[in-house]
Design a protein around this motif. Structure first.
Motif, mmCIF file in Angstrom:
data_model
loop_
_atom_site.group_PDB
_atom_site.id
_atom_site.type_symbol
_atom_site.label_atom_id
_atom_site.label_comp_id
_atom_site.label_asym_id
_atom_site.label_seq_id
_atom_site.Cartn_x
_atom_site.Cartn_y
_atom_site.Cartn_z
ATOM 1 N N GLY A 143 10.031 -1.207 -0.962
ATOM 2 C CA GLY A 143 11.280 -1.900 -1.240
ATOM 3 C C GLY A 143 12.313 -0.944 -1.805
ATOM 4 N N ARG A 144 13.599 -1.279 -1.584
ATOM 5 C CA ARG A 144 14.692 -0.447 -2.079
ATOM 6 C C ARG A 144 15.794 -1.333 -2.651
ATOM 7 N NH1 ARG A 144 17.936 1.982 0.947
ATOM 8 N NH2 ARG A 144 17.636 0.901 2.945
ATOM 9 N N ASP A 145 16.481 -0.815 -3.662
ATOM 10 C CA ASP A 145 17.650 -1.488 -4.197
ATOM 11 C C ASP A 145 18.763 -0.460 -4.386
ATOM 12 O OD1 ASP A 145 19.286 -3.510 -5.242
ATOM 13 O OD2 ASP A 145 18.773 -2.929 -7.283
ATOM 14 N N PRO A 146 19.658 -0.330 -3.413
ATOM 15 C CA PRO A 146 20.715 0.685 -3.513
ATOM 16 C C PRO A 146 21.635 0.507 -4.717
ATOM 17 C CG PRO A 146 20.535 -0.148 -1.261
ATOM 18 C CD PRO A 146 19.693 -1.042 -2.125
ATOM 19 N N LEU A 147 21.827 -0.725 -5.179
ATOM 20 C CA LEU A 147 22.805 -0.970 -6.238
ATOM 21 C C LEU A 147 22.336 -0.483 -7.599
ATOM 22 C CD1 LEU A 147 24.216 -4.472 -5.262
ATOM 23 C CD2 LEU A 147 25.001 -2.192 -4.603
ATOM 24 N N THR A 148 21.039 -0.307 -7.788
ATOM 25 C CA THR A 148 20.536 0.300 -9.027
ATOM 26 C C THR A 148 19.860 1.637 -8.762
ATOM 27 O OG1 THR A 148 18.448 -0.937 -8.841
ATOM 28 C CG2 THR A 148 20.200 -1.917 -10.167
ATOM 29 N N ALA A 151 13.711 2.605 -5.970
ATOM 30 C CA ALA A 151 12.893 2.375 -4.776
ATOM 31 C C ALA A 151 11.422 2.376 -5.158
ATOM 32 C CB ALA A 151 13.160 3.442 -3.717
ATOM 33 N N LEU A 152 10.645 1.592 -4.410
ATOM 34 C CA LEU A 152 9.196 1.520 -4.594
ATOM 35 C C LEU A 152 8.542 1.942 -3.288
ATOM 36 C CD1 LEU A 152 6.954 0.549 -6.603
ATOM 37 C CD2 LEU A 152 7.054 -1.665 -5.441
ATOM 38 N N ILE A 153 7.646 2.931 -3.354
ATOM 39 C CA ILE A 153 6.938 3.389 -2.161
ATOM 40 C C ILE A 153 5.433 3.273 -2.400
ATOM 41 C CG2 ILE A 153 8.805 4.944 -1.487
ATOM 42 C CD1 ILE A 153 7.222 7.280 -2.539
ATOM 43 N N ARG A 154 4.652 3.317 -1.302
ATOM 44 C CA ARG A 154 3.194 3.183 -1.408
ATOM 45 C C ARG A 154 2.515 4.327 -0.675
ATOM 46 N NH1 ARG A 154 2.512 -1.690 0.327
ATOM 47 N NH2 ARG A 154 1.879 -2.743 -1.588
ATOM 48 N N GLU A 266 8.352 -5.388 -4.494
ATOM 49 C CA GLU A 266 7.026 -5.398 -3.880
ATOM 50 C C GLU A 266 6.847 -6.599 -2.955
ATOM 51 O OE1 GLU A 266 2.268 -5.102 -5.033
ATOM 52 O OE2 GLU A 266 3.757 -5.248 -6.625
ATOM 53 N N LYS A 267 7.380 -7.735 -3.340
ATOM 54 C CA LYS A 267 7.169 -8.947 -2.552
ATOM 55 C C LYS A 267 8.107 -9.054 -1.361
ATOM 56 C CE LYS A 267 7.250 -14.007 -2.981
ATOM 57 N NZ LYS A 267 7.521 -15.153 -3.891
ATOM 58 N N ASP A 268 9.397 -8.769 -1.589
ATOM 59 C CA ASP A 268 10.413 -9.024 -0.564
ATOM 60 C C ASP A 268 11.001 -7.761 0.057
ATOM 61 O OD1 ASP A 268 10.169 -11.770 -1.137
ATOM 62 O OD2 ASP A 268 11.612 -11.595 -2.777
ATOM 63 N N GLY A 269 10.800 -6.621 -0.586
ATOM 64 C CA GLY A 269 11.350 -5.389 -0.048
ATOM 65 C C GLY A 269 12.783 -5.131 -0.435
ATOM 66 N N ARG A 377 17.664 -4.528 4.595
ATOM 67 C CA ARG A 377 17.068 -5.574 5.431
ATOM 68 C C ARG A 377 15.751 -5.137 6.038
ATOM 69 N NH1 ARG A 377 22.162 -6.921 9.119
ATOM 70 N NH2 ARG A 377 22.132 -4.648 9.180
ATOM 71 N N GLN A 378 15.193 -4.056 5.553
ATOM 72 C CA GLN A 378 13.941 -3.569 6.131
ATOM 73 C C GLN A 378 12.868 -3.544 5.055
ATOM 74 O OE1 GLN A 378 14.285 0.194 8.037
ATOM 75 N NE2 GLN A 378 12.223 0.183 8.790
ATOM 76 N N ARG A 379 11.718 -4.083 5.376
ATOM 77 C CA ARG A 379 10.617 -4.102 4.425
ATOM 78 C C ARG A 379 9.361 -3.571 5.084
ATOM 79 N NH1 ARG A 379 6.316 -7.364 2.722
ATOM 80 N NH2 ARG A 379 6.006 -7.346 0.483
#
Length: 484
Positions: A143-148, A151-154, A266-269, A377-379
């Motif tokens: 998941g990623r959040d550009p506004l903050t 990012a979370l990677i696995r 983690e849940k929604d990306g 929009r990509q998870r």
């Protein structure tokens, strides 16, 4: 001549006679002080950060990225790079088909979850994570959040015996407390620097939710995504930005903000935020005096968008918001951050001053639209929202921009905007056209493009969806969308 020499000798002899008792007394006093014991000498020695570093550095990783240059930001476009890094971490002056980049991260879960910065992995086509113990893994974006810029990677493959660190309480860190940064500056793996927390709640104009911790611990290009530790070995921030040309001025995303985003990532990306639909400015002492208010802190409502959640609740321009759900509001930025962390569709109570009198307004919060045009929009391995809906029924979707609402006179700021329809597709047969906004599916409200795309994706083959669409300047109509 001899008389003068003899006089000098007598004076020197007298001085020695006077000085000898003093020296003797000093030696006696020194001999009476006991020698420091080994334990005392250890206490008096300077403290070392080595035990702290040894306990946490195994969980700090290097993140090597190959990314598409054409679809992302070039130098001068990404606010984090242009303003703070000046094109560091692998982003050069020229656009290339594939760019090389590197940053840092840290393992927060034994399943292989790694936190880093969004700008480190944005547009990545491949990610390779290297651990301090020599192991390396391919990784994927969760998941990623550009506004903050989080990012979370696995990690992929067989992951076991992974060292981890935990997120601490960034609100408990005081200005002046010692902090330690570990990362991969200039490709120099596992570099450690230390300093203090220099300031809190810094707004560096990188995004709408700026609330950075400032530190003088050395942070350089390549440190991005790495952890900022307190002396308990807890992560209190993600190192994110530096001031170009500045020395000892670095910024980190507070760990408490990261905690609030983790489950959604983690849940929604991606992160879905609540929204009031107002323009705001800070209440100053001068404005408070001019408005005859008994408070000096708060957020002045400068504009209320038509059909926005705040507008529907009766909020007006010049209302002054001083609290939300019982929490004091000290500034416009603080109000924005607090609203953003709430769940869309939930109801909040706003304490406002109107015409000098305090009152409470209940507002059902909406979903914040993609005002910056940076919606994620990509998870993981899923298709993008646009591609999934386009592939199945021939329609491309995006979220409704409030600027479009104002310009076209739409009745609602929520829904899914149709941006393209393929000729001969089920969408065209349903008489969908670019510019329409889908506001309901089977008589249930649609909040955004992602929600509609999910409904289309999960609809059984052969079924028909009843859509209610709004045509700007015309009205609302029903459409029947057949699912092949």
């Amino acid at each position: 001549m001899n008389k003068r020499l003899n006089a000098s000798r007598r004076a020197l002899t007298g001085a020695l006679i006077v000085a000898l008792p003093v020296l003797a007394n000093a030696q006696t006093a020194a001999s009476s002080v006991p020698a420091a014991s080994p334990a005392t000498r250890e206490v008096q020695a300077l403290p070392s950060l080595a035990p702290l570093v040894e306990s946490v550095k195994g969980a700090v990783v290097n993140v090597d990225v190959q990314a598409k240059a054409s679809g992302g930001y070039g130098q001068g476009e990404n606010p984090f790079f242009d303003r703070f890094f000046g094109g560091g971490e692998g982003r050069g002056q020229r656009r290339e088909p594939i760019r090389q980049g590197s940053g840092s991260g840290f393992i927060v879960d034994g399943r292989g979850l790694v936190l880093t910065n969004n700008h480190v992995v944005e547009d990545a086509v491949s990610i390779r994570v290297r651990l301090d113990d020599g192991r390396s893994f391919d990784a994927e974006i969760v998941g990623r959040d550009p506004l903050t810029d989080v990012a979370l990677i696995r990690l992929k493959g067989k992951v076991d015996n992974l060292p981890t660190v935990k997120l601490g309480d960034s609100d408990a860190v005081r200005v002046g407390d010692w902090v330690v940064a570990i990362g991969n500056p200039f490709g120099l793996a596992s570099s450690v620097s230390s300093g203090i927390l220099s300031a809190r709640a810094r707004d560096i104009h990188a995004g709408p939710y700026d609330d950075f911790l400032q530190t003088d611990a050395a942070i350089n290009p390549g440190n991005s995504g790495g952890p900022l530790f307190n002396l308990k070995g807890e992560v209190v921030g993600i190192n994110t930005a530096i001031v170009g040309g500045g020395t000892g001025i670095g910024f980190a995303v507070p760990s408490n903000l990261v905690k609030a985003l983790m489950s959604q990532l983690e849940k929604d990306g991606s992160v879905t935020r609540a929204w009031l639909g107002i323009g705001i400015q800070d209440l100053t002492q001068d404005l408070a005096k001019a408005m005859q208010l008994p408070v000096n802190e708060g957020a002045i409502v400068s504009q209320v968008n038509d059909n926005s959640p705040a507008g529907k609740a009766g909020m007006r321009a010049d209302d002054v918001i001083v609290a939300i759900d019982g929490q004091k509001v000290e500034s416009g930025g603080q109000l924005t951050r607090r609203v953003a962390l709430k769940k869309p569709g939930s109801t909040s109570t706003l304490d406002v001053f109107r015409d000098g009198k305090r009152q409470a307004l209940k507002v059902q919060l909406g979903t914040r639209p993609d005002l910056e045009g940076r919606s994620v929009r990509q998870r993981r391995g899923d298709e993008e929202t646009e591609q999934s809906s386009k592939a199945r029924v021939g329609v491309s979707l995006s979220n409704v921009d409030p600027r479009i609402v104002e310009r076209t006179g739409l009745r609602s700021s929520q829904g899914a905007l149709v941006t393209d329809v393929l000729p001969g597709s089920p969408a065209e047969k349903a008489q969908l056209e670019a510019g329409m906004v889908v506001v309901e599916v089977d008589r249930k409200p649609v909040q955004n493009a992602e929600e509609l795309a999910k409904i289309i994706r999960k609809a059984p083959a052969g079924s028909t969806l009843l859509l209610r669409v709004e045509v700007p300047g015309s009205g609302r109509y029903l459409r029947a969308l057949h699912i092949p």
